[in-house]
Enzyme design. Structure first.
Site, PDB file in Angstrom:
ATOM      1  CB  CYS A  77      -0.942  -0.001   1.193  1.00 49.76           C
ATOM      2  SG  CYS A  77      -0.100   0.145   2.793  1.00 49.76           S
ATOM      3  CG  HIS A 410      -4.214   0.783   4.077  1.00 48.51           C
ATOM      4  ND1 HIS A 410      -3.539  -0.010   3.173  1.00 48.51           N
ATOM      5  CD2 HIS A 410      -5.241   1.352   3.382  1.00 48.51           C
ATOM      6  CE1 HIS A 410      -4.139   0.067   1.989  1.00 48.51           C
ATOM      7  NE2 HIS A 410      -5.165   0.885   2.097  1.00 48.51           N
ATOM      8  CG  ASN A 432      -7.905   1.962  -0.304  1.00 43.14           C
ATOM      9  OD1 ASN A 432      -6.698   1.722  -0.198  1.00 43.14           O
ATOM     10  ND2 ASN A 432      -8.780   1.483   0.550  1.00 43.14           N
TER      11      ASN A 432
END
Length: 491
Positions: A77, A410, A432
């Site tokens: 991520c 994250h 995202n």
């Protein structure tokens, strides 16, 4: 009193269990909640429709980004969020419709560098026992996927960047578990051998480093088999958009009626002129360019012109201080992770200023708290587990960090914010890297209260820092141990 008596005093007593059951069944709300949670799961049962309706998905400041990316079953991520911030700048500098960097390219080099740094850390701790706390941290996931922005910057400085077409995804970058499992096992074998040689005859780190270099050839072979060798040079072709019909130069949405009419006229003229179907848009073409050349030529920002801000209101990390976390480097020579800890008002103002100027923001948070993955919400008023379970959740940010309840896990990208009539933020737009099916077309909406509580790190261009914060970037850092809060890499 016997040990048996003492242990019986610690047990859950049968009479208490009967009392708990009686009280539970005596409340109709408990039975309704149990039916909902058992049938649909905790998060669905706790979703508050009023909270959903009170968090719309329009924003007064919104940046036009490329297609949604997908890290799939990997812990990259931090790398995706970093590349998403840079591709925005590249797209709008060169007027491209869409673009994606190769995440797999940096993944290859990150794995190589983490493996080397792990073995270097083993060499620096040869005299510590294997159950030493520091060595246990070093030995926990030698080449695991997680990381931070500064790891990304170190990789880009050393290896450059390539477009996705030059080094596409592979089965092992999409799902990295098996690849990393066996690589980590091999690295631990190497560590054991280095430590045994040192214990047997006192061989020092300098002599053992030559053996480490031989071990790294095995690491390179494993990485190349799993991911394919990365390119030293590549060709690049991209077509420039005919006009800037989707936004102005800074990538923000919105056009005047007059401007929109002129664009419509231009599109009509082009349609009449070109009926052959041939794509005559201007081209950007490169032959045999290196990754470093590509980065320096086409990315209009320097990865070194960013600073890591944290908002960690713990007693152990006073504000307005620069910190460095030991043993957090991926590239050994690049140094460990650093951040400046600032109060929430400074933290938030930097984010608003950068978005208002038309630049996205890398950020880190605990994405598991009061969030709906599929629906795309980060908001405690949407996920009412307090109502479902009949109990308040009262941890504040400081205690949650101190007790490891909500560490950053994250990284994502802010691409918008809504400012109310008084200029205060009430919600944030989040890009995202979980594909288009997570959230609404890959985007989430975050309430400002959730931002305050769960966002802990921002990567801010230095030009948007106030003078006092900028001055802290050169202050002597306070060193933190790698097991302290804020040291868990994002995945």
């Amino acid at each position: 009193m016997t040990n048996t008596d003492l242990n019986e005093g610690k047990a859950i007593k049968p009479q208490l269990l009967r009392d708990y059951s009686r009280d539970f069944n005596g409340e109709r709300a408990n039975l309704v909640a149990a039916n909902a949670a058992v049938s649909a799961g905790v998060l669905k049962a706790a979703t508050d429709y009023r909270g959903v309706r009170e968090l719309p998905r329009d924003f007064s400041i919104e940046l036009k980004q490329g297609s949604i990316t997908d890290q799939e079953r990997s812990g990259r991520c931090w790398m995706f969020a970093s590349l998403n911030t840079l591709r925005y700048e590249l797209m709008h500098r060169w007027n491209l419709e869409d673009f994606e960097f190769s995440e797999s390219y940096l993944f290859f080099w990150d794995t190589m560098e983490k493996s080397n740094t792990y073995l270097e850390n083993v060499l620096s701790t040869l005299d510590r026992p294997s159950d030493d706390r520091l060595f246990e941290i070093i030995n926990d996931g030698p080449s695991d996927d997680g990381g931070w922005w500064q790891m990304f910057a170190a990789l880009v400085n050393k290896y450059g960047l390539v477009p996705k077409s030059a080094y596409p995804e592979s089965a092992n970058s999409r799902n990295s578990d098996d690849f990393k499992q066996y690589l980590n096992s091999k690295l631990r074998e190497f560590a054991i051998e280095l430590r045994r040689r040192h214990a047997a005859d006192g061989t020092g780190a300098e002599e053992l480093r030559a053996i480490k270099d031989e071990y790294m050839s095995v690491v390179y072979r494993i990485c190349s088999i799993a991911l394919g060798e990365p390119p030293e040079r590549f060709d690049f072709l991209a077509r420039v958009k005919d006009d800037d019909e989707d936004g102005d130069k800074d990538g923000k949405k919105g056009d005047s009626a007059e401007k929109s009419e002129k664009k419509s006229e231009k599109k009509s003229e082009k349609k009449d002129k070109d009926k052959s179907g041939k794509d005559d848009r201007p081209q950007i073409r490169e032959t045999g360019i290196t990754p470093l050349e590509f980065y320096r030529k086409y990315v209009p920002v320097d990865v070194n012109d960013f600073a890591t801000l944290a908002n960690a209101p713990m007693a152990r990390t006073p504000f307005n201080t620069r910190y460095r976390i030991r043993y957090t480097a991926n590239v050994a020579e690049a140094g460990d992770m650093e951040f400046v800890n600032v109060p929430l008002d400074v933290f938030k103002k930097a984010a608003i200023d950068q978005l208002s100027a038309g630049h996205p923001i890398w950020f880190a948070c605990d994405c598991t708290q009061f969030s709906l993955r599929k629906e795309g919400f980060f908001d405690q008023s949407v996920v009412r587990v307090d109502q479902l379970f009949g109990t308040e959740f009262t941890l504040d940010k400081a205690d949650a960090l101190e007790y490891a309840d909500s560490p950053s896990n994250h990284a994502m990208t802010f691409t918008g914010v809504n400012l109310d009539s008084d200029g205060r933020p009430d919600r944030w737009k989040v890009e995202n890297s979980w594909g288009k099916d997570a959230g609404v077309d890959g985007y989430y909406v975050m309430s400002d209260k959730w931002f305050d509580r769960f966002v802990t790190e921002l990567i801010i261009r230095k030009e948007y820092l106030d003078d006092a914060t900028r001055a802290l970037l050169t202050a002597e850092p306070v060193e933190l141990d790698p097991w302290q809060p804020l040291t868990r890499p994002c995945r």
